[in-house]
Scaffold this motif. Structure first.
Motif, mmCIF file in Angstrom:
data_model
loop_
_atom_site.group_PDB
_atom_site.id
_atom_site.type_symbol
_atom_site.label_atom_id
_atom_site.label_comp_id
_atom_site.label_asym_id
_atom_site.label_seq_id
_atom_site.Cartn_x
_atom_site.Cartn_y
_atom_site.Cartn_z
ATOM 1 N N GLY A 277 -4.211 2.083 -2.448
ATOM 2 C CA GLY A 277 -4.141 3.410 -1.848
ATOM 3 C C GLY A 277 -3.573 4.509 -2.722
ATOM 4 O O GLY A 277 -3.565 5.671 -2.316
ATOM 5 N N ALA B 88 -4.136 2.261 5.091
ATOM 6 C CA ALA B 88 -5.139 1.753 4.141
ATOM 7 C C ALA B 88 -5.194 0.228 4.114
ATOM 8 O O ALA B 88 -6.202 -0.355 3.717
ATOM 9 C CB ALA B 88 -4.846 2.285 2.740
ATOM 10 N N LYS C 232 -6.131 7.299 -3.469
ATOM 11 C CA LYS C 232 -6.394 8.132 -2.292
ATOM 12 C C LYS C 232 -5.241 9.107 -2.044
ATOM 13 O O LYS C 232 -5.460 10.281 -1.734
ATOM 14 C CB LYS C 232 -6.597 7.263 -1.052
ATOM 15 C CG LYS C 232 -7.840 6.391 -1.089
ATOM 16 C CD LYS C 232 -7.929 5.564 0.184
ATOM 17 C CE LYS C 232 -9.127 4.627 0.159
ATOM 18 N NZ LYS C 232 -9.169 3.773 1.376
ATOM 19 N N PHE D 17 -0.759 4.300 0.984
ATOM 20 C CA PHE D 17 -1.530 5.236 1.808
ATOM 21 C C PHE D 17 -1.515 4.726 3.247
ATOM 22 O O PHE D 17 -1.991 3.621 3.513
ATOM 23 C CB PHE D 17 -2.969 5.342 1.302
ATOM 24 C CG PHE D 17 -3.727 6.506 1.875
ATOM 25 C CD1 PHE D 17 -3.555 7.780 1.356
ATOM 26 C CD2 PHE D 17 -4.602 6.332 2.943
ATOM 27 C CE1 PHE D 17 -4.249 8.863 1.886
ATOM 28 C CE2 PHE D 17 -5.295 7.399 3.482
ATOM 29 C CZ PHE D 17 -5.112 8.681 2.948
ATOM 30 N N THR E 58 0.856 -1.182 0.000
ATOM 31 C CA THR E 58 0.000 0.000 0.000
ATOM 32 C C THR E 58 0.893 1.233 0.000
ATOM 33 O O THR E 58 2.071 1.156 0.379
ATOM 34 C CB THR E 58 -0.940 0.028 1.228
ATOM 35 O OG1 THR E 58 -1.833 1.132 1.094
ATOM 36 C CG2 THR E 58 -0.168 0.160 2.524
#
Length: 319
Positions: free
Chosen positions: A276, A203, A279, A200, A198
């Motif tokens: 992620g 996440a 985002k 983020f 990931t």
């Protein structure tokens, strides 16, 4: 490496990997078969990628690879020497363009056209780039990340950086080597990225057992790595992608910027599947970010759409 055949769609999808016997300088395997050999070959056999950072790193091996892929299509008659449309990064030089074109012609292409990768990715993602309206695409492939703002069928502002999927894998590999004194292969690093990776914070909260060679004892060892560690490992390369996108937005005319705020940014390429990343980009760029449907196929599908109308565009220079 994707092959899109006019009227049939994607007919071949294999990695751009070639296995070579150094003793005889002969090619042993190409594509999926060669990829299985990565990190698992004796000293006389090497598995390499002849295309690096979106351009040709080894001309002869690239030519042989293209010949193999074309032979897999089993083209006959009038189609034995097909017209070929190839996608390339936006910052490619004329020398690199000519190298790609020469390789395609030598492997059996009748006529070779070239187009900028983010433009093709945008078309493949279903964006209407031919209207007087701003469209922004971020295409994160294996060797390069291409960012572009498009309007009226052409690129207005763009950037191409050599930070993408391969770089992400290398950063994970280096992190594990540095933190755990454990040496893993490229394929294991890629599996970590796909399965628990990931970009983020918070996440994803998963873990994975991985095996490699202990750099201290030289013996095999198993460790457990968590998603949060992968996020830390990828923080620096992802920040380069974010900064490149910011630079493109800063150079974008204000009217087109307004359109991008309304429509959002489309993510394409294998890197778009990284957990992620939509985002993170939305938070950093202050613009909605959407992952395209089937992001890995966008460039191939866009190439096919352009290929269908190649009779109309073959009189002009595409790149």
């Amino acid at each position: 490496m994707y092959n899109f055949l006019r009227g049939k769609g994607i007919v071949l999808n294999e990695p751009s990997v070639v296995a070579i016997d150094k003793n005889t300088n002969s090619i042993l395997a190409v594509g999926n078969q060669a990829r299985k050999m990565v990190g698992r070959t004796p000293g006389n056999i090497i598995a390499l990628r002849p295309l690096k950072d979106g351009v040709i790193a080894d001309f002869q091996v690239t030519e042989a690879m293209l010949k193999y892929f074309l032979s897999q299509l089993k083209l006959k008659g009038l189609f034995a020497k097909p017209r070929i449309l190839i996608c390339c990064p936006t910052n490619i030089t004329s020398v690199e363009q000519n190298a790609i074109r020469d390789a395609a012609i030598k492997c059996g292409g009748k006529k070779v056209f070239m187009e900028a990768e983010p433009k093709v990715a945008a078309i493949g993602a279903g964006m209407d780039i031919y209207q007087p309206s701003g469209n922004m695409v971020i295409d994160i492939g294996g060797g390069t990340s291409d960012i572009a703002v498009l309007s009226m069928g052409d690129i207005v502002t763009s950037a191409s950086i050599k930070v993408a999927g391969d770089k992400f894998d290398m950063e994970i590999l280096q992190y594990i080597k540095r933190e755990y004194k454990l040496l893993i292969g490229d394929r294991t690093a890629e599996e970590i990225k796909i399965n628990i990776g990931t970009v983020f914070p918070g996440a994803r909260n998963e873990e994975m057992d991985i095996r490699g060679r202990d750099l201290v004892t030289g013996l095999p060892r198993t460790i457990t790595i968590k998603s949060a560690e992968v996020e830390r490992a990828l923080r620096e390369p992802i920040s380069e992608v974010v900064q490149a996108a910011k630079n493109v937005l800063e150079r974008t005319p204000p009217e087109l910027s307004a359109d991008i705020i309304d429509k959002g940014i489309i993510l394409t390429g294998g890197g778009a599947l990284l957990n992620g990343i939509d985002k993170l980009l939305a938070e950093e760029l202050k613009v909605p970010v959407h992952v395209a449907e089937n992001p890995m196929d966008c460039v191939a599908n866009g190439t096919g759409i352009l290929l269908e109308s190649i009779d109309k565009i073959q009189g002009r220079k595409l790149v």
